[in-house]
Each structure stands twice: as C-alpha cells, then as structure tokens.
Design a protein around this motif. Structure first.
Motif, PDB file in Angstrom:
ATOM      1  N   ALA A 255       2.447  -8.723 -29.261  1.00  0.00           N
ATOM      2  CA  ALA A 255       3.857  -8.791 -29.962  1.00  0.00           C
ATOM      3  C   ALA A 255       3.918  -7.724 -30.871  1.00  0.00           C
ATOM      4  O   ALA A 255       4.934  -7.809 -31.881  1.00  0.00           O
ATOM      5  CB  ALA A 255       4.300 -10.218 -30.391  1.00  0.00           C
ATOM      6  N   GLN A 256       2.779  -7.212 -31.159  1.00  0.00           N
ATOM      7  CA  GLN A 256       2.792  -6.019 -32.392  1.00  0.00           C
ATOM      8  C   GLN A 256       3.920  -4.878 -32.270  1.00  0.00           C
ATOM      9  O   GLN A 256       4.328  -4.356 -31.123  1.00  0.00           O
ATOM     10  CB  GLN A 256       1.374  -5.149 -31.934  1.00  0.00           C
ATOM     11  CG  GLN A 256       1.412  -4.503 -33.366  1.00  0.00           C
ATOM     12  CD  GLN A 256       1.006  -5.158 -34.674  1.00  0.00           C
ATOM     13  OE1 GLN A 256       0.150  -6.261 -34.550  1.00  0.00           O
ATOM     14  NE2 GLN A 256       1.721  -4.994 -35.830  1.00  0.00           N
ATOM     15  N   THR A 257       4.565  -4.751 -33.526  1.00  0.00           N
ATOM     16  CA  THR A 257       5.560  -3.934 -33.744  1.00  0.00           C
ATOM     17  C   THR A 257       5.249  -2.810 -34.693  1.00  0.00           C
ATOM     18  O   THR A 257       4.255  -3.150 -35.504  1.00  0.00           O
ATOM     19  CB  THR A 257       6.997  -4.528 -33.978  1.00  0.00           C
ATOM     20  OG1 THR A 257       7.035  -5.214 -35.219  1.00  0.00           O
ATOM     21  CG2 THR A 257       7.512  -5.426 -32.964  1.00  0.00           C
ATOM     22  N   ALA A 258       6.012  -1.966 -34.674  1.00  0.00           N
ATOM     23  CA  ALA A 258       5.419  -0.827 -35.698  1.00  0.00           C
ATOM     24  C   ALA A 258       6.768  -0.065 -36.357  1.00  0.00           C
ATOM     25  O   ALA A 258       7.844  -0.053 -35.723  1.00  0.00           O
ATOM     26  CB  ALA A 258       4.439   0.070 -35.593  1.00  0.00           C
ATOM     27  N   ASN A 259       6.964   0.372 -37.537  1.00  0.00           N
ATOM     28  CA  ASN A 259       7.794   1.166 -38.152  1.00  0.00           C
ATOM     29  C   ASN A 259       7.367   2.556 -38.843  1.00  0.00           C
ATOM     30  O   ASN A 259       7.318   2.579 -39.891  1.00  0.00           O
ATOM     31  CB  ASN A 259       8.630   0.402 -39.000  1.00  0.00           C
ATOM     32  CG  ASN A 259      10.224   1.044 -39.446  1.00  0.00           C
ATOM     33  OD1 ASN A 259      10.540   1.914 -38.806  1.00  0.00           O
ATOM     34  ND2 ASN A 259      10.411   0.655 -40.813  1.00  0.00           N
ATOM     35  N   LEU A 260       6.765   3.495 -38.147  1.00  0.00           N
ATOM     36  CA  LEU A 260       6.353   4.434 -38.553  1.00  0.00           C
ATOM     37  C   LEU A 260       7.422   5.483 -39.068  1.00  0.00           C
ATOM     38  O   LEU A 260       8.472   5.362 -38.557  1.00  0.00           O
ATOM     39  CB  LEU A 260       5.557   5.202 -37.260  1.00  0.00           C
ATOM     40  CG  LEU A 260       4.337   4.294 -36.967  1.00  0.00           C
ATOM     41  CD1 LEU A 260       3.680   5.287 -35.594  1.00  0.00           C
ATOM     42  CD2 LEU A 260       3.384   3.839 -37.875  1.00  0.00           C
ATOM     43  N   LEU A 340       5.532  -9.130 -35.808  1.00  0.00           N
ATOM     44  CA  LEU A 340       6.837  -8.966 -35.568  1.00  0.00           C
ATOM     45  C   LEU A 340       7.525  -8.296 -36.914  1.00  0.00           C
ATOM     46  O   LEU A 340       8.504  -8.055 -36.943  1.00  0.00           O
ATOM     47  CB  LEU A 340       7.655 -10.306 -35.077  1.00  0.00           C
ATOM     48  CG  LEU A 340       7.495 -10.658 -33.568  1.00  0.00           C
ATOM     49  CD1 LEU A 340       8.365 -11.784 -33.554  1.00  0.00           C
ATOM     50  CD2 LEU A 340       7.959  -9.404 -32.623  1.00  0.00           C
ATOM     51  N   LYS A 341       6.756  -8.237 -37.905  1.00  0.00           N
ATOM     52  CA  LYS A 341       7.401  -8.217 -39.366  1.00  0.00           C
ATOM     53  C   LYS A 341       7.808  -6.673 -39.367  1.00  0.00           C
ATOM     54  O   LYS A 341       9.051  -6.527 -40.017  1.00  0.00           O
ATOM     55  CB  LYS A 341       6.607  -8.373 -40.413  1.00  0.00           C
ATOM     56  CG  LYS A 341       7.240  -8.418 -41.760  1.00  0.00           C
ATOM     57  CD  LYS A 341       6.279  -9.293 -42.890  1.00  0.00           C
ATOM     58  CE  LYS A 341       6.980  -9.286 -43.996  1.00  0.00           C
ATOM     59  NZ  LYS A 341       8.072  -8.105 -44.658  1.00  0.00           N
ATOM     60  N   PRO A 342       7.192  -5.693 -38.827  1.00  0.00           N
ATOM     61  CA  PRO A 342       7.801  -4.332 -38.961  1.00  0.00           C
ATOM     62  C   PRO A 342       9.198  -4.115 -38.280  1.00  0.00           C
ATOM     63  O   PRO A 342      10.089  -3.529 -38.935  1.00  0.00           O
ATOM     64  CB  PRO A 342       6.791  -3.592 -38.142  1.00  0.00           C
ATOM     65  CG  PRO A 342       5.518  -4.166 -38.591  1.00  0.00           C
ATOM     66  CD  PRO A 342       6.016  -5.824 -38.679  1.00  0.00           C
ATOM     67  N   LEU A 343       9.414  -4.709 -37.203  1.00  0.00           N
ATOM     68  CA  LEU A 343      10.685  -4.704 -36.593  1.00  0.00           C
ATOM     69  C   LEU A 343      11.542  -5.668 -37.069  1.00  0.00           C
ATOM     70  O   LEU A 343      12.888  -5.386 -37.575  1.00  0.00           O
ATOM     71  CB  LEU A 343      10.613  -5.342 -35.000  1.00  0.00           C
ATOM     72  CG  LEU A 343      11.799  -5.436 -34.001  1.00  0.00           C
ATOM     73  CD1 LEU A 343      11.017  -5.198 -32.904  1.00  0.00           C
ATOM     74  CD2 LEU A 343      12.561  -6.477 -34.086  1.00  0.00           C
ATOM     75  N   LEU A 344      11.061  -6.963 -37.736  1.00  0.00           N
ATOM     76  CA  LEU A 344      11.909  -7.679 -38.410  1.00  0.00           C
ATOM     77  C   LEU A 344      12.442  -7.335 -39.719  1.00  0.00           C
ATOM     78  O   LEU A 344      13.678  -7.414 -40.212  1.00  0.00           O
ATOM     79  CB  LEU A 344      11.447  -8.962 -38.701  1.00  0.00           C
ATOM     80  CG  LEU A 344      11.250  -9.862 -37.083  1.00  0.00           C
ATOM     81  CD1 LEU A 344      10.594 -11.016 -37.439  1.00  0.00           C
ATOM     82  CD2 LEU A 344      12.686 -10.266 -36.714  1.00  0.00           C
ATOM     83  N   ASP A 345      11.666  -6.337 -40.386  1.00  0.00           N
ATOM     84  CA  ASP A 345      12.003  -5.748 -41.576  1.00  0.00           C
ATOM     85  C   ASP A 345      13.259  -4.677 -41.469  1.00  0.00           C
ATOM     86  O   ASP A 345      14.205  -4.716 -42.473  1.00  0.00           O
ATOM     87  CB  ASP A 345      10.952  -4.860 -42.075  1.00  0.00           C
ATOM     88  CG  ASP A 345       9.835  -5.835 -42.924  1.00  0.00           C
ATOM     89  OD1 ASP A 345      10.300  -7.018 -43.140  1.00  0.00           O
ATOM     90  OD2 ASP A 345       8.864  -5.532 -43.180  1.00  0.00           O
ATOM     91  N   VAL A 346      13.506  -4.088 -40.335  1.00  0.00           N
ATOM     92  CA  VAL A 346      14.475  -3.386 -40.010  1.00  0.00           C
ATOM     93  C   VAL A 346      15.925  -3.874 -39.560  1.00  0.00           C
ATOM     94  O   VAL A 346      16.780  -3.945 -40.001  1.00  0.00           O
ATOM     95  CB  VAL A 346      13.717  -2.003 -39.132  1.00  0.00           C
ATOM     96  CG1 VAL A 346      15.048  -1.041 -38.852  1.00  0.00           C
ATOM     97  CG2 VAL A 346      12.443  -1.608 -39.434  1.00  0.00           C
ATOM     98  N   PHE A 347      15.587  -4.796 -38.412  1.00  0.00           N
ATOM     99  CA  PHE A 347      16.681  -5.276 -37.729  1.00  0.00           C
ATOM    100  C   PHE A 347      16.794  -6.842 -37.786  1.00  0.00           C
ATOM    101  O   PHE A 347      17.634  -7.389 -36.970  1.00  0.00           O
ATOM    102  CB  PHE A 347      16.490  -5.078 -36.103  1.00  0.00           C
ATOM    103  CG  PHE A 347      16.245  -3.508 -36.051  1.00  0.00           C
ATOM    104  CD1 PHE A 347      17.278  -2.585 -36.166  1.00  0.00           C
ATOM    105  CD2 PHE A 347      15.334  -2.817 -35.602  1.00  0.00           C
ATOM    106  CE1 PHE A 347      17.355  -1.396 -36.254  1.00  0.00           C
ATOM    107  CE2 PHE A 347      15.079  -1.411 -35.122  1.00  0.00           C
ATOM    108  CZ  PHE A 347      16.316  -0.712 -35.430  1.00  0.00           C
ATOM    109  N   GLY A 348      15.868  -7.499 -38.400  1.00  0.00           N
ATOM    110  CA  GLY A 348      15.962  -9.103 -38.311  1.00  0.00           C
ATOM    111  C   GLY A 348      17.095  -9.592 -38.781  1.00  0.00           C
ATOM    112  O   GLY A 348      17.391 -10.821 -38.151  1.00  0.00           O
TER     113      GLY A 348
END
Length: 470
Positions: A255-260, A340-348
């Motif tokens: 479930a790894q997400t990233a926000n590069l 999921l935290k990188p994705l949730l930081d942007v869109f959560g």
C-alpha cells in the motif's frame, strides 16, 4: 444411491432460536434486492456476444481459480481440468475434466466454494442430488442441455440474477470492443468497465515495455515523457468513463504511496524506463503513481480501489506455463499507517474523493484500517477479499472493523469474481452473514431492530451504490 442436495433455509444463521428469528427477518428484507457487482473479473465478451456457454467444464472449471487451485494442491494438473496455458487452450476432454472435478468434491467441504457451488447446482441448475462420481454424467449432460436453451444464455442469466450493475476490469491498453458491442446492442443490462492500469504502472510487470508501446499507440501521447505518460492515463480514463467506468483498481504488492517533488518524479520516471529497474525504484514508482491516480480521481470523479498485500503468481512454474491469475496469490503482511501517509497528507481530507482499501492481512483490521477509515474522509473499507471471502472472514471483518469505523465507512459487498454463476451465491452468503451479525447486536440489546433493518438495507444496496457512484 446419490446423496441428496438441498440448501437449508437457515444456513449461516445462529443455532440460538431468538438470534436466528431476527436473522431470518433481516435477511428476508434484503433477499430480493437487486445485485450490485461493482468490482469483478467476468468476461465482457459473454454479454457482448450472448453466445451459449460451451459446457459445464468451460463454465465452472476453466474460469474459476478457487476450484482449480484446490485441485492443483492435490496434484491434479490444471490442463487436465480445462485450464488453458500460454501455449493455447487446454486439450483436455471436457467430460473427463468434469469427472475429475466430480470425483474430488470432498476437497471443498467446509470451504466457501462448497457453499457457492451447492447454491448454483440447486438454485440455478435445479439439481436435487449432489455431484459426485456417480452423478458426474448426469450433471454434465443436464447442464449441457440447459446451456443450450435461451434461458441460460449470459444476458438471460444476468436478468434472472437481478443484477442491476456488473463491472468488469480491463487494462489501459484494452480496446474495450466488447463494451462497445454491448453499448451498440440496445440491451438494457448494465455492464461497465473499470480502469486497472497495473501493466503500465508496474515496471516489474513482464509486459511493461510492450504495454507502454500500445499505450502510446492508443492515446497518441509520448508516454516516454513524464508529461505525455500522465496525459495518456487521463485520456484512457476518459475513454473508460464513456463505457460506464466509475472506478479504478490497483493491485500493487504493498500500500506504499509517495509524494515526490516534480523533478524527483521525472528522474524516477526516466530510471524506470530502462531495461533493468531496481526493486527499490519499481516500488517507489508504484508508490508515486498511487498518489498520481488519486490526483486524477479527484479531477474525474472515479472511485479508487487499492488491493495490496498479495504476492501474486507465487508459483513460478505455473506462472511460466499458464500466466497470471491462476490461483497462486499468497497473502503478505501489509502496512497502511505509514504507507498511506504521503497520499493522505495531500488528499486525506478531500470530501470529493473516495479511496476504498482492501486487505489480505486481517491483523490490520482493528489496528490500522478501521482507525484510518474511522478518521479520514476519503477512506472506506472494502469487504473481505480473496481468501477471506467466506462466512468466517466476513464475520471477522464486521467484528473487528465495526467498533471503530462503524458500518458507514464500509462499502457493502462486491464479489470480485471471474465465475459468473457464483455471483448470486456470493451475494446471498454476504446478506446472510450481515443479517446474522446484526441479529446478534439486536439480541444483545446493542442495536434496536429498526436500526438493524436500516443498516442491512444500506450494506446490501445503498452503501455500494454511493461508494461506487452508481
């Protein structure tokens, strides 16, 4: 003498009389509701062409990896039961393959497959004797006779099953010709597609570079540039929407997400285009693309499904000979909180975006998934999936998730099946299990019967309709 085949009216309900009486009442209120099947893998050509199914083996054995994986575990080759390989269709005689299945019915005792098949044989095919070696020919011949009639063609069965919507799953390079044929036919049955971009998102996919070329051909975009690659996804998503798509689906290993940053993402993209990609870069690219897909979903409204935690195609010999999706998936421990935290930081906190999470790691239900879905507006929990699509798995899901996420951060039931005739059977099991779970809450004076009646209506129909924007 053949054994009788009958379905008990109170199957899956409690043996306690008070509990059972309430479960019966709740189940009766939803038993006849239309089926919403918003995520599955049936073949759209069945409904496009509406040709008769060939025979019992082609209908039941060849497409159903729940069945042939169990047979394979006992040393029975998949080719022997009609499963085609990379070399082409199976050369097995369909009747002989059916005899193998019939002779091994004991292997399925206690499994969900046993329940589903019993339902299909009794309710859909009308048998009153069980399948075994002595009735194999009776079954094969009678099923063949039924399949030759108009009432057992795919569209007729679709209508008989009271399916309001069925979603298939196609890849980004699929031409969707079968969906176009359905659209042109004037048939009223609602069969839609769903966007599964894994082959052009996963650099470790064996066809990644070939699929990218097709991706470029279909979209007219330079998919070897980051800008063109993203534009190609947006184009294909728009095309999928014209064929009814309301969702995307992502079968990543984790479930790894990233926000590069933009520059880091472009550098990563150029690295994954090379012939040899490191596992770390492949994982990071998949992670970044989940965030990119969420961004696109916020724009185009497609509900996003994430199916992580499966070591897919674990058996190398089977994969080399037969290809993907042959029952060789194995569950993996899966992290969601950090992943999921990188994705949730942007869109959560977006109210217009829905991300449905699935898992094969049941240890996550109460520790990670329910608390996450019980807080973040974008998150909903998908039902028990693959190995846990069972009475015990569904019950464990409700027990561990409800106390933190409630019922309304879940999305009802979707069957996720390749076996068309199992759809009503699977939904019947889900409705019975929910009725039984809610009845327990009522008998323990934790929920009024009126509230339980509303909840089971929502779980069966309203929640999936809302989550998948149907």
């Amino acid at each position: 003498m053949p054994k009788p085949l009958s379905l008990h009216a109170d199957r899956l309900f409690s043996s306690d009389p008070a509990h059972r009486a309430i479960a019966r009442e709740l189940y009766a209120s939803v038993k006849s509701l239309p089926i919403l099947s918003p995520h599955g893998h049936t073949d759209p050509s069945w409904f496009a062409d509406n040709q008769p199914f060939e025979n019992a083996t082609a209908l039941f054995l060849s497409p159903d990896h729940y069945i042939y994986r169990m047979l394979y575990s006992q040393g029975i080759d998949m080719d022997a039961v009609g499963v085609g390989s990379k070399a082409g269709p199976s050369a097995a005689d369909p009747r002989k393959a059916w005899h193998i299945f019939a002779a091994n019915q004991h292997l399925f005792r206690g499994t969900p497959t046993y329940m589903w098949m019993s339902y299909v044989f009794a309710e859909i095919m009308g048998f009153d004797v069980a399948l075994d070696e002595t009735t194999a020919d009776l079954y094969f011949d009678r099923i063949g006779e039924l399949l030759a009639t108009a009432d057992y063609r795919p569209r007729a069965l679709f209508e008989r099953f009271n399916i309001e919507l069925l979603a298939t799953t196609e890849g980004p390079t699929d031409t969707l010709e079968h969906h176009q044929k359905i659209k042109d036919s004037g048939w009223k049955g609602r069969v839609v597609t769903a966007y599964r971009p894994d082959p052009v998102i996963d650099p470790e996919h064996e066809d990644f570079h070939d699929k990218l070329k097709l991706f470029a051909d279909l979209t007219g975009e330079d998919v070897h540039s980051w800008k063109g690659y993203l534009a190609a996804h947006r184009k294909r998503r728009d095309v999928f929407k014209t064929y009814g798509a309301t969702s995307t689906d992502h079968g990543h290993p984790t479930a790894q997400t990233a926000n590069l940053s933009h520059s880091d993402t472009k550098d990563l993209f150029h690295r994954i285009l090379k012939k040899h990609v490191s596992p770390e870069d492949a994982e990071l690219f998949r992670a970044q693309m989940l965030t990119e897909m969420a961004r696109m979903s916020l724009d185009d409204g497609l509900t996003m499904q994430i199916h992580p935690g499966s070591f897919r195609n674990h058996n190398k010999q089977v994969f080399d000979a037969y290809g993907r999706d042959k029952g060789c998936d194995i569950p993996l421990p899966t992290n969601y909180v950090h992943a999921l935290k990188p994705l949730l930081d942007v869109f959560g906190n977006e109210k217009a975006l829905t991300v449905i999470l699935f898992t094969l790691d049941e240890t996550n239900y109460s520790r990670e998934l329910a608390p996450l879905a019980g807080h973040y507006p974008i998150l909903k929990l998908g039902p028990s999936w693959w190995f846990h699509d069972s009475p015990e798995g569904m019950t464990r899901f409700r027990e561990q998730v409800t106390e933190t996420a409630g019922f309304y951060n879940t999305v009802g039931f979707n069957d996720d099946t390749r076996a068309f005739l199992s759809i009503p059977a699977r939904h019947d099991v889900a409705r019975r299990i929910d009725a039984n779970f809610l009845a327990r809450l009522v008998t323990e004076h934790r929920l009024p019967i009126e509230d339980a009646g509303e909840v089971i209506q929502d779980l069966t129909y309203n929640l999936p309709k809302a989550a998948y924007k149907l």
